[in-house]
Design an enzyme around this catalytic site. Structure first.
Site, PDB file in Angstrom:
ATOM      1  N   LYS A  88       0.817  -1.214   0.000  1.00 19.62           N
ATOM      2  CA  LYS A  88       0.000   0.000   0.000  1.00 19.62           C
ATOM      3  C   LYS A  88       0.847   1.258   0.000  1.00 19.62           C
ATOM      4  CE  LYS A  88      -4.041  -1.970   2.299  1.00 19.62           C
ATOM      5  NZ  LYS A  88      -5.288  -1.587   1.628  1.00 19.62           N
ATOM      6  N   THR A 108      -4.063   0.978  -2.224  1.00 20.39           N
ATOM      7  CA  THR A 108      -4.702   2.235  -2.552  1.00 20.39           C
ATOM      8  C   THR A 108      -4.170   3.378  -1.687  1.00 20.39           C
ATOM      9  OG1 THR A 108      -6.734   1.173  -3.319  1.00 20.39           O
ATOM     10  CG2 THR A 108      -6.957   3.445  -2.600  1.00 20.39           C
ATOM     11  N   ASN A 133     -10.811  -9.370   4.110  1.00 24.50           N
ATOM     12  CA  ASN A 133     -10.161  -8.187   4.671  1.00 24.50           C
ATOM     13  C   ASN A 133     -11.119  -7.011   4.719  1.00 24.50           C
ATOM     14  OD1 ASN A 133      -9.194  -5.622   2.991  1.00 24.50           O
ATOM     15  ND2 ASN A 133      -9.395  -7.343   1.565  1.00 24.50           N
ATOM     16  N   MET A 135      -9.494  -3.841   5.593  1.00 29.27           N
ATOM     17  CA  MET A 135      -8.392  -2.951   5.976  1.00 29.27           C
ATOM     18  C   MET A 135      -8.856  -1.487   6.010  1.00 29.27           C
ATOM     19  SD  MET A 135      -6.090  -5.275   6.266  1.00 29.27           S
ATOM     20  CE  MET A 135      -4.541  -4.435   6.498  1.00 29.27           C
ATOM     21  N   GLY A 136      -9.616  -1.091   4.987  1.00 24.37           N
ATOM     22  CA  GLY A 136     -10.134   0.286   4.986  1.00 24.37           C
ATOM     23  C   GLY A 136      -9.099   1.325   4.567  1.00 24.37           C
ATOM     24  N   PHE A 137      -8.336   0.993   3.540  1.00 25.99           N
ATOM     25  CA  PHE A 137      -7.364   1.945   2.967  1.00 25.99           C
ATOM     26  C   PHE A 137      -6.413   2.522   4.022  1.00 25.99           C
ATOM     27  CE2 PHE A 137     -10.365   3.404  -0.758  1.00 25.99           C
ATOM     28  CZ  PHE A 137     -10.208   2.157  -1.347  1.00 25.99           C
ATOM     29  N   ASN A 161      -2.522   3.084  -7.461  1.00 22.26           N
ATOM     30  CA  ASN A 161      -3.954   2.897  -7.246  1.00 22.26           C
ATOM     31  C   ASN A 161      -4.442   3.974  -6.271  1.00 22.26           C
ATOM     32  OD1 ASN A 161      -6.294   1.867  -5.716  1.00 22.26           O
ATOM     33  ND2 ASN A 161      -6.054  -0.004  -6.913  1.00 22.26           N
ATOM     34  N   SER A 197     -13.589  -0.913  -3.638  1.00 17.15           N
ATOM     35  CA  SER A 197     -13.313  -1.526  -2.338  1.00 17.15           C
ATOM     36  C   SER A 197     -14.609  -1.557  -1.538  1.00 17.15           C
ATOM     37  CB  SER A 197     -12.263  -0.724  -1.575  1.00 17.15           C
ATOM     38  OG  SER A 197     -12.259  -1.151  -0.229  1.00 17.15           O
ATOM     39  N   ASN A 199     -14.723  -1.710   1.624  1.00 12.49           N
ATOM     40  CA  ASN A 199     -14.414  -1.324   3.003  1.00 12.49           C
ATOM     41  C   ASN A 199     -14.385   0.173   3.260  1.00 12.49           C
ATOM     42  OD1 ASN A 199     -14.066  -4.096   3.683  1.00 12.49           O
ATOM     43  ND2 ASN A 199     -12.095  -4.013   2.617  1.00 12.49           N
ATOM     44  N   THR A 200     -14.741   0.953   2.274  1.00 15.41           N
ATOM     45  CA  THR A 200     -14.898   2.395   2.468  1.00 15.41           C
ATOM     46  C   THR A 200     -16.358   2.689   2.170  1.00 15.41           C
ATOM     47  OG1 THR A 200     -12.608   2.915   1.908  1.00 15.41           O
ATOM     48  CG2 THR A 200     -14.203   4.695   1.619  1.00 15.41           C
ATOM     49  N   LYS A 239     -10.784   0.216 -11.563  1.00 13.47           N
ATOM     50  CA  LYS A 239     -10.877  -1.108 -10.926  1.00 13.47           C
ATOM     51  C   LYS A 239     -12.295  -1.328 -10.408  1.00 13.47           C
ATOM     52  CE  LYS A 239      -8.663  -4.223  -7.690  1.00 13.47           C
ATOM     53  NZ  LYS A 239      -7.483  -4.477  -6.868  1.00 13.47           N
ATOM     54  N   ASN A 268     -12.001  -6.589  -7.974  1.00 14.85           N
ATOM     55  CA  ASN A 268     -11.673  -6.425  -6.566  1.00 14.85           C
ATOM     56  C   ASN A 268     -12.240  -7.625  -5.788  1.00 14.85           C
ATOM     57  OD1 ASN A 268     -11.010  -5.112  -4.032  1.00 14.85           O
ATOM     58  ND2 ASN A 268     -11.141  -3.178  -5.146  1.00 14.85           N
ATOM     59  N   THR A 269     -12.300  -7.530  -4.482  1.00 18.71           N
ATOM     60  CA  THR A 269     -12.830  -8.624  -3.642  1.00 18.71           C
ATOM     61  C   THR A 269     -14.355  -8.636  -3.700  1.00 18.71           C
ATOM     62  OG1 THR A 269     -12.827  -7.103  -1.769  1.00 18.71           O
ATOM     63  CG2 THR A 269     -10.889  -8.505  -2.025  1.00 18.71           C
TER      64      THR A 269
HETATM   65  C1  LIG Z   1      -5.641  -7.677   2.459  1.00  8.94           C
HETATM   66  C2  LIG Z   1      -6.069  -7.125   1.132  1.00  8.94           C
HETATM   67  C3  LIG Z   1      -6.001  -5.767   0.905  1.00  8.94           C
HETATM   68  C4  LIG Z   1      -6.407  -5.238  -0.320  1.00  8.94           C
HETATM   69  N1  LIG Z   1      -6.304  -3.897  -0.517  1.00  8.94           N
HETATM   70  C5  LIG Z   1      -6.655  -3.376  -1.722  1.00  8.94           C
HETATM   71  C6  LIG Z   1      -6.517  -1.987  -1.969  1.00  8.94           C
HETATM   72  O1  LIG Z   1      -6.053  -1.219  -1.117  1.00  8.94           O
HETATM   73  N2  LIG Z   1      -6.918  -1.522  -3.179  1.00  8.94           N
HETATM   74  C7  LIG Z   1      -7.416  -2.332  -4.159  1.00  8.94           C
HETATM   75  O2  LIG Z   1      -7.726  -1.865  -5.243  1.00  8.94           O
HETATM   76  N3  LIG Z   1      -7.535  -3.668  -3.949  1.00  8.94           N
HETATM   77  C8  LIG Z   1      -7.174  -4.202  -2.771  1.00  8.94           C
HETATM   78  N4  LIG Z   1      -7.296  -5.547  -2.561  1.00  8.94           N
HETATM   79  C9  LIG Z   1      -7.875  -6.406  -3.633  1.00  8.94           C
HETATM   80  C10 LIG Z   1      -6.818  -7.107  -4.458  1.00  8.94           C
HETATM   81  O3  LIG Z   1      -6.023  -6.186  -5.144  1.00  8.94           O
HETATM   82  C11 LIG Z   1      -7.483  -8.072  -5.475  1.00  8.94           C
HETATM   83  O4  LIG Z   1      -8.257  -7.298  -6.384  1.00  8.94           O
HETATM   84  C12 LIG Z   1      -8.379  -9.102  -4.823  1.00  8.94           C
HETATM   85  O5  LIG Z   1      -7.824  -9.558  -3.607  1.00  8.94           O
HETATM   86  C13 LIG Z   1      -8.626 -10.311  -5.726  1.00  8.94           C
HETATM   87  O6  LIG Z   1      -7.408 -10.944  -6.063  1.00  8.94           O
HETATM   88  P1  LIG Z   1      -6.839 -12.246  -5.293  1.00  8.94           P
HETATM   89  O7  LIG Z   1      -7.945 -13.268  -5.259  1.00  8.94           O
HETATM   90  O8  LIG Z   1      -5.644 -12.648  -6.079  1.00  8.94           O
HETATM   91  O9  LIG Z   1      -6.492 -11.807  -3.910  1.00  8.94           O
HETATM   92  C14 LIG Z   1      -6.899  -6.101  -1.339  1.00  8.94           C
HETATM   93  C15 LIG Z   1      -6.965  -7.475  -1.096  1.00  8.94           C
HETATM   94  C16 LIG Z   1      -6.559  -7.996   0.111  1.00  8.94           C
HETATM   95  C17 LIG Z   1      -6.634  -9.480   0.344  1.00  8.94           C
END
Ligand SMILES: Cc1cc2nc3c(=O)[nH]c(=O)nc-3n(C[C@H](O)[C@H](O)[C@H](O)COP(=O)(O)O)c2cc1C
Length: 359
Positions: A88, A108, A133, A135-137, A161, A197, A199-200, A239, A268-269
């Site tokens: 990050k 991010t 997660n 985390m919340g940026f 990002n 995200s 988480n925001t 994204k 994203n997630t």
């Molecule tokens: C702990 C954690 C923190 C993440 N933080 C961000 C973030 O700050 N910004 C973002 O665009 N995606 C974030 N992601 C999402 C990942 O970049 C990715 O899009 C998502 O985890 C799916 O890919 P994966 O299955 O390979 O993990 C985060 C994912 C995880 C697990």
């Protein structure tokens, strides 16, 4: 199973073998540690290992002309990237590149530093090869990261990002994104606009058609004026979340085409918990990543590929835990791929496996 090179290679090759082969031994110990502490520990160790030249397969991998790929008007040493959220603060770029990543997406990042949500906020679900997660940026703010990026030496492509601070209301979000775009333009190879995200609070509402049109129109205008000012075009990607209905995907693709967005990062997630129903941690708030998001993320890539202008590339991310998973994303229409959770479950050996599979 993790492939382990027994160290038959020479010099640089052996460095990577050591790190990759250490991971299966370290993993049970790391997995007993709190997930976020383990993440901080491994990042620190990687920086140290890189200082001693122990991660150096990446250098030969990154200099392998057979892996090079042109995309977004940039030359990528290879098509595998580190997804956003792992680094990050842009604190270990050289180490990620040394591990073999062709590109690293940092962030991010938000205009002001912020601590993120209270801990614990990162959970492992090993039975599902997944993470949750919220985390919340948590990040040191865009300027701290930019300062580090100004000193970078790596050949890897670096994406920045960007997002909004948690206390910036959605109707002022555009100012946060514009602020970060301007601050990072001179150091970024590409910019990723994160509107996905979970988480925001309210962030994903920015994906609504009118909101995204307004946001991106303002950002595209600024991008054009920064291009004049700096004499270089820094492509801007968006994204997106995996939790989108077909009509939402169509609306987004319409806006992306209309405004000539340079690329899309999918995905994203997910907030969907169907794949982990019954798990002890199922109810933890946050985004689910890893194996459970793989299929949905691939479907979203396919849907966008069918709708976007041909020249608009997609970066495929979500649930890549093997070389075959990466190939599947490319077949679905991605031009490049990224990993996050796969690195936690498979370790650095995944980098080589993916690079070999996609080559
Ligand atoms: C702990 C954690 C923190 C993440 N933080 C961000 C973030 O700050 N910004 C973002 O665009 N995606 C974030 N992601 C999402 C990942 O970049 C990715 O899009 C998502 O985890 C799916 O890919 P994966 O299955 O390979 O993990 C985060 C994912 C995880 C697990």
């Amino acid at each position: 199973m993790t492939r382990i090179d027994t160290g038959a290679g020479h010099g640089k090759e052996r460095g990577m073998s050591l790190v990759a082969s250490l991971y299966p031994a370290l993993k049970p110990w790391l997995f007993r540690m709190d997930a976020e502490r383990a993440h901080e520990w491994t990042t620190r160790m990687m920086r140290i290992a890189n200082g001693f030249g122990l991660l150096t397969l990446g250098q030969s991998e990154i200099q392998n002309p057979k892996s090079e790929i042109e995309c977004l008007g940039l030359k990528f040493p290879n098509a595998l990237g580190l997804a956003a959220g792992m680094d990050k603060s842009a604190s270990a770029i050289e180490a990620w590149a040394a591990l073999g990543f062709g590109f690293v997406e940092v962030g991010t990042l938000t205009p002001r530093p912020q601590p993120g949500n209270p801990k614990p906020r990162l959970f492992r679900l090993p039975e599902h090869e997944a993470l949750i997660n919220r985390m919340g940026f948590n990040n040191p703010g865009i300027h701290a990261a930019v300062k580090r990026l100004e000193k970078r030496r790596t050949k890897a492509v670096v994406g920045v990002n960007i997002g909004k601070n948690f206390d910036t209301p959605n109707d002022a979000a555009v100012n946060d994104y514009l602020y970060c775009l301007k601050a990072a333009y001179h150091v970024a190879d590409y910019i990723a606009v994160n509107i996905s995200s979970p988480n925001t609070k309210g962030l994903r509402d920015l994906q609504a058609e009118e909101s995204i049109r307004q946001l991106l129109a303002a950002l595209k205008k600024e991008q054009a004026s920064l291009q004049m000012e700096h004499g270089k075009k820094v492509p801007m990607l968006v994204k997106i979340a995996p939790d989108l209905e077909a009509e939402q995907i169509e609306a987004l693709a319409r806006v992306f085409n209309e405004l000539a967005v340079d690329g899309v990062i999918a995905t994203n997630t997910t907030i969907n918990r169907a794949a982990v129903a019954g798990h002890l941690l199922e109810k933890e708030a946050g985004g689910l990543s890893g194996a459970p998001v793989r299929e949905r993320s691939t479907q979203v890539i396919q849907a966008f590929r069918a709708l976007l202008h041909k020249q608009t590339p997609i970066i495929g991310v979500g649930g890549i835990l093997s070389g075959a998973d990466a190939v599947e994303k490319l077949k679905a229409g991605a031009a490049l791929v990224q990993v996050y959770s796969g690195l936690v479950y498979r370790g650095p050996g995944l980098v080589r496996e993916v690079l070999e599979a996609i080559r």
